[in-house]
Design a protein around this motif. Sequence first.
Motif, short mmCIF file in Angstrom:
data_model
loop_
_atom_site.label_atom_id
_atom_site.label_comp_id
_atom_site.label_asym_id
_atom_site.label_seq_id
_atom_site.Cartn_x
_atom_site.Cartn_y
_atom_site.Cartn_z
N LEU A 45 14.72 65.79 45.65
CA LEU A 45 15.22 64.56 45.27
C LEU A 45 15.28 64.61 43.63
O LEU A 45 16.22 63.74 43.20
CB LEU A 45 14.08 63.36 45.47
CG LEU A 45 14.05 63.04 46.88
CD1 LEU A 45 12.60 62.07 47.10
CD2 LEU A 45 15.06 62.68 47.77
N SER A 46 14.52 65.45 42.82
CA SER A 46 14.90 65.55 41.59
C SER A 46 15.43 66.64 41.18
O SER A 46 15.55 67.13 40.10
CB SER A 46 13.42 65.32 40.89
OG SER A 46 12.44 66.40 41.13
N ALA A 47 16.03 67.54 41.90
CA ALA A 47 16.76 68.57 41.88
C ALA A 47 18.03 68.36 41.07
O ALA A 47 18.78 67.35 41.10
CB ALA A 47 17.03 69.34 43.02
N LEU A 48 18.35 69.32 40.17
CA LEU A 48 19.39 69.21 39.39
C LEU A 48 20.66 69.03 40.23
O LEU A 48 20.95 69.80 41.14
CB LEU A 48 19.62 70.45 38.41
CG LEU A 48 18.53 70.67 37.47
CD1 LEU A 48 18.92 71.83 36.65
CD2 LEU A 48 18.42 69.43 36.37
N GLY A 49 21.73 68.12 39.90
CA GLY A 49 22.81 67.81 40.58
C GLY A 49 22.48 66.89 41.83
O GLY A 49 23.83 66.61 42.32
N GLN A 50 21.40 66.66 42.11
CA GLN A 50 21.18 65.62 43.21
C GLN A 50 21.55 64.25 42.47
O GLN A 50 21.34 63.86 41.42
CB GLN A 50 19.94 65.75 44.06
CG GLN A 50 19.84 67.06 44.48
CD GLN A 50 20.78 67.32 45.66
OE1 GLN A 50 21.17 66.72 46.31
NE2 GLN A 50 21.35 68.58 45.51
N PRO A 51 21.91 63.08 43.62
CA PRO A 51 21.98 61.83 43.20
C PRO A 51 20.65 61.19 42.63
O PRO A 51 19.79 61.37 43.29
CB PRO A 51 22.41 61.05 44.49
CG PRO A 51 23.13 62.20 45.42
CD PRO A 51 22.28 63.37 44.81
#
Length: 258
Positions: A45-51
């Motif tokens: 959920l906090s990965a780069l590029g994710q909403p």
Amino acid sequence: MTPPSRLQWLAITLLVVGGLGYADWVLQLVLPVDADLRTSFISELSALGQPHHRVFRIADVVAGVALGAGAALSWVLTRRCAAVWAPLVVLSVCAVFEAAVPLSTSYTFGAALPDPGTGAWWAKVSEPHGVSSFLETLAFLVVLVTCSLALRRHGADRRRLVLLAVGVGAALCGAIDAVLTATLLLNGSAAYLGLVQRLGVSLTAVWLAAAPSWLVLRAAGSAARRPRRGDRCRTAPPRARGGESPSRAGDASGRRSG
């Protein structure tokens, strides 16, 4: 029981806020995040590029700082049970560190999975984020054991047993999560991994919010009745002169006067 002081209430508030904030994955229930509750990692959920990844990262930092500050303040106020507060600080530092070094990409949604069983998976696991998650899990297990023992020394009742059941449930979910993660790494299957992980994190959050704060309350009540003996969670009753306990000294005095 002696009422907690204002600083003790502050420590309890920080512990509760930090503990409940540990389950910030619930934000995905109201935010338009493209993540499957059954299969996706919470860390994705906090990965780069994710909403809305910044929202989850900020929530992780706030929860970690609050939990660590509450643990540190609890130690300063009680000067007891360092085996509880020290690993709790380690856990909070790991949570903040994970927010600072998020996953570079998602694993189970919005990205192609690496070939199962290849070195690509193990390279991901050995990233700083993965190592921090492992240390965070170990810190929680240590806190679970030490805090449960400390609460037992302060008295046993149904609430303590309920908290113990919640903590053990969180640990079991963590073990199942590890097995499912290994299955994902080797076979490319992640069925119900997300559900198990979210259940485990939710139980962990409830335990972190309740158990350490209850220990602060118990310590506040016992501080006025028991003298401190170093860094122990339990203190011995005061000794009368000559090494006798107060009850024995009173009996001897009664026999002499008779």
